[in-house]
Design an enzyme around this catalytic site. Structure first.
Site, short mmCIF file in Angstrom:
data_model
loop_
_atom_site.label_atom_id
_atom_site.label_comp_id
_atom_site.label_asym_id
_atom_site.label_seq_id
_atom_site.Cartn_x
_atom_site.Cartn_y
_atom_site.Cartn_z
N HIS A 226 0.86 -1.20 0.00
CA HIS A 226 0.00 0.00 0.00
C HIS A 226 0.89 1.24 0.00
O HIS A 226 1.48 1.59 1.03
CB HIS A 226 -0.91 0.02 1.24
CG HIS A 226 -1.88 1.16 1.23
ND1 HIS A 226 -3.24 0.98 1.38
CD2 HIS A 226 -1.72 2.50 1.09
CE1 HIS A 226 -3.85 2.15 1.34
NE2 HIS A 226 -2.93 3.10 1.16
N HIS B 153 1.60 5.41 -1.71
CA HIS B 153 1.26 6.59 -2.52
C HIS B 153 2.55 7.16 -3.10
O HIS B 153 3.43 7.59 -2.35
CB HIS B 153 0.58 7.65 -1.65
CG HIS B 153 -0.71 7.19 -1.06
ND1 HIS B 153 -1.92 7.35 -1.68
CD2 HIS B 153 -0.97 6.51 0.09
CE1 HIS B 153 -2.88 6.81 -0.94
NE2 HIS B 153 -2.33 6.29 0.16
N LEU B 154 2.64 7.15 -4.42
CA LEU B 154 3.85 7.69 -5.08
C LEU B 154 3.61 9.09 -5.63
O LEU B 154 4.55 9.77 -6.02
CB LEU B 154 4.29 6.78 -6.23
CG LEU B 154 4.91 5.43 -5.83
CD1 LEU B 154 5.13 4.57 -7.08
CD2 LEU B 154 6.23 5.61 -5.09
N ARG B 155 2.31 9.51 -5.70
CA ARG B 155 1.95 10.78 -6.35
C ARG B 155 2.35 10.74 -7.83
O ARG B 155 2.52 9.68 -8.40
CB ARG B 155 2.57 11.99 -5.62
CG ARG B 155 2.38 11.98 -4.11
CD ARG B 155 0.95 11.91 -3.66
NE ARG B 155 0.81 12.15 -2.22
CZ ARG B 155 -0.19 11.68 -1.49
NH1 ARG B 155 -1.12 10.92 -2.01
NH2 ARG B 155 -0.24 11.96 -0.20
N LYS C 24 -9.43 0.10 -5.83
CA LYS C 24 -9.49 0.73 -4.51
C LYS C 24 -10.84 1.38 -4.26
O LYS C 24 -11.30 2.18 -5.06
CB LYS C 24 -8.38 1.79 -4.42
CG LYS C 24 -8.28 2.51 -3.07
CD LYS C 24 -7.71 1.65 -1.98
CE LYS C 24 -7.79 2.29 -0.61
NZ LYS C 24 -6.76 3.28 -0.35
N HIS D 145 -10.53 1.31 1.74
CA HIS D 145 -10.33 2.32 2.79
C HIS D 145 -11.56 2.22 3.69
O HIS D 145 -12.62 2.71 3.34
CB HIS D 145 -10.18 3.73 2.20
CG HIS D 145 -9.89 4.75 3.26
ND1 HIS D 145 -8.67 5.39 3.38
CD2 HIS D 145 -10.64 5.22 4.30
CE1 HIS D 145 -8.70 6.20 4.43
NE2 HIS D 145 -9.88 6.12 5.00
N HIS E 58 -4.63 -0.50 5.76
CA HIS E 58 -4.15 0.26 6.92
C HIS E 58 -5.07 0.17 8.13
O HIS E 58 -5.65 1.14 8.58
CB HIS E 58 -3.90 1.73 6.56
CG HIS E 58 -4.94 2.38 5.67
ND1 HIS E 58 -6.28 2.36 5.96
CD2 HIS E 58 -4.83 3.04 4.50
CE1 HIS E 58 -6.94 2.99 5.02
NE2 HIS E 58 -6.07 3.41 4.11
N LEU F 261 -5.04 9.22 7.97
CA LEU F 261 -6.36 8.60 8.02
C LEU F 261 -6.26 7.16 7.55
O LEU F 261 -5.62 6.92 6.52
CB LEU F 261 -7.35 9.37 7.13
CG LEU F 261 -7.78 10.73 7.70
CD1 LEU F 261 -8.59 11.52 6.67
CD2 LEU F 261 -8.59 10.54 8.98
N ASP G 209 1.39 2.66 3.54
CA ASP G 209 0.55 3.85 3.36
C ASP G 209 1.39 5.11 3.43
O ASP G 209 0.91 6.17 3.87
CB ASP G 209 -0.60 3.90 4.38
CG ASP G 209 -1.70 4.87 3.95
OD1 ASP G 209 -1.74 5.23 2.76
OD2 ASP G 209 -2.51 5.27 4.81
N HIS H 34 3.25 14.47 1.67
CA HIS H 34 2.67 15.81 1.50
C HIS H 34 3.79 16.79 1.81
O HIS H 34 4.53 16.59 2.79
CB HIS H 34 1.53 16.05 2.49
CG HIS H 34 0.29 15.25 2.21
ND1 HIS H 34 -0.62 15.59 1.26
CD2 HIS H 34 -0.16 14.10 2.77
CE1 HIS H 34 -1.60 14.70 1.23
NE2 HIS H 34 -1.34 13.77 2.14
N ALA I 37 -3.88 14.86 5.57
CA ALA I 37 -3.67 13.59 6.26
C ALA I 37 -2.62 12.78 5.51
O ALA I 37 -2.69 12.68 4.29
CB ALA I 37 -4.98 12.81 6.32
O1 DOR Z 1 -3.52 9.61 5.65
C1 DOR Z 1 -3.82 9.31 4.53
N1 DOR Z 1 -3.21 9.86 3.45
N2 DOR Z 1 -4.77 8.39 4.35
C2 DOR Z 1 -5.26 8.11 3.14
O2 DOR Z 1 -6.13 7.29 3.05
C3 DOR Z 1 -4.76 8.83 1.94
C4 DOR Z 1 -3.42 9.34 2.15
C5 DOR Z 1 -2.97 10.33 1.09
O3 DOR Z 1 -3.16 10.05 -0.10
O4 DOR Z 1 -2.41 11.36 1.45
ZN ZN Z 2 -3.35 5.10 1.50
#
Ligand code: DOR
Ligand code: ZN
Length: 363
Positions: A17, A19-21, A103, A140, A178, A230, A258, A262, A274
């Site tokens: 799980h 996130h690479l953006r 997802k 989620h 998560h 989150l 996860d 940011h 988050a």
């Molecule tokens: O904290 C989180 N950030 N929870 C998520 O489900 C998404 C993620 C994000 O993409 O920043």
């Molecule tokens: Zn996530």
């Protein structure tokens, strides 16, 4: 202690799980994860979201192009389920060989989830197709009902929605992503159905930050936005249940960071985003948690075996070495034209992944 192990060598792990953006972020995020993991399930919550196979393949190509020369990192793509996803998209996704899950974000649950599902009845046809094709549903698991306390949203989602999905689609492979509560652990433990290969039909990923921290971390000496994610961190009793589950050797629980980058300013704001960024040092964080539980011997299964087995993919052939070495997590890292604060910035960790080429071998 004299007889503590100084090194730990495990099968090369995967991140189930991540996130690479996109865009300029990939130049940082892809090498960070590739330094730790052989493969990663890549989340589709871009702006706009990755809703079909063609977009997933284009996104995959951008990720591959961001690898450093010689890297064999493999992104495993996912689609973002919407109220309007056509059931026929699932066969296309499966046939691509590049999409490994779909997802489910309840609309409004988290970062870039505006296009998420507003009512599960809208996606019954898609879930049927997924069950038929053996395409996992990645969930989620939080309700978005503002009447529900933010700390209860996972437990209420399980009660209101997940039980029904499990009942209505008994052959659907589901990953509860998560997980943060004892309710989620109990739900997974209570569902032991297997697929035709004998792999679990229901699994759960657990982040390093939910294994290491309770919600107190968000308020230690002041408000700490870099511990806000989150589903939000929960109380200590839940953390202990998660640690127990992760260290149990039960193949239904496996690693998913996860890691959600940011920029610093987007988190240190009056309405901060988050997400905890842990890709830089994920394996070290997990090792710290497993060592605290006295179960370093169970790290390999959790980090490198069970996720691959769940998805029906081969385990990695290479190995990676961790060395006992105290080091301090950097306070900040360059990220595009800004910076990012890793989870546990400034804290001391006790394990360190040996640099590739030293002991890590490429499969
Ligand atoms: O904290 C989180 N950030 N929870 C998520 O489900 C998404 C993620 C994000 O993409 O920043
Ligand atoms: Zn996530």
């Amino acid at each position: 202690m004299q007889d503590q192990a100084q090194t730990l060598t495990i099968t090369r792990p995967d991140d189930w799980h991540l996130h690479l953006r996109d865009g300029a972020a990939l130049a940082s995020t892809v090498p960070w994860s590739a330094a730790q993991f052989a493969r990663a399930i890549v989340m589709p919550n871009l702006k706009p979201p990755v809703v079909d196979t063609a977009q997933a393949l284009e996104y995959r190509a951008r990720i591959l192009a961001a690898r450093v020369p010689g890297s064999d990192f493999q992104p495993l793509m996912t689609l973002y389920l919407t109220d309007r996803t056509p059931p026929q998209e699932i066969a296309r996704a499966k046939a691509s060989g590049a999409v490994f899950g779909v997802k489910l974000y309840p609309a409004g649950a988290t970062t870039n989830s505006d296009s998420g599902v507003t009512d599960l009845r809208n996606v019954h046809g898609v879930l049927e197709a997924m069950q038929r094709e053996g395409m996992p549903l990645l969930v989620h698991g939080e309700v978005t009902d503002s009447q529900v306390d933010v700390f209860d949203r996972e437990a209420v989602f399980i009660e209101r929605h997940l039980q029904a999905i499990r009942r209505d689609f008994p052959g659907l492979k589901i990953v509860l992503e998560h997980i943060t509560t004892s309710h989620a652990v109990d739900f997974v433990l209570a569902n032991d159905a297997r697929d035709a290969r004998g792999a679990p039909l229901l699994g759960a990923t657990i982040t390093a930050h939910h294994l290491l921290h309770s919600r107190n971390a968000m308020f230690r000496g002041g408000l700490r936005p870099h511990y806000y994610c989150l589903p939000v961190l929960k109380r200590e009793t839940h953390r202990l249940r998660l640690l127990d589950a992760a260290c149990s050797g039960d193949p239904r629980f496996f690693l998913g960071t996860d890691s959600a980058p940011h920029a610093r300013g987007a988190k240190e704001a009056d309405c901060g985003c988050a997400g905890c960024f842990s890709a830089l040092h994920a394996l070290e964080l997990y090792a710290q948690a497993f060592e605290q539980a006295g179960r370093l011997d169970r790290l390999e299964g959790f980090a490198a075996h069970f996720g691959a087995d769940f998805y029906g993919l081969p385990r990695n052939a290479g190995r990676v070495e961790l060395r006992r070495q105290a080091w301090t997590v950097p306070l900040s890292l360059d990220y595009m034209d800004t910076s990012i604060v890793p989870v546990d910035a400034g804290e001391t960790l006790h394990w360190r992944v040996a640099p590739a080429g030293a002991a890590a071998t490429q499969a």
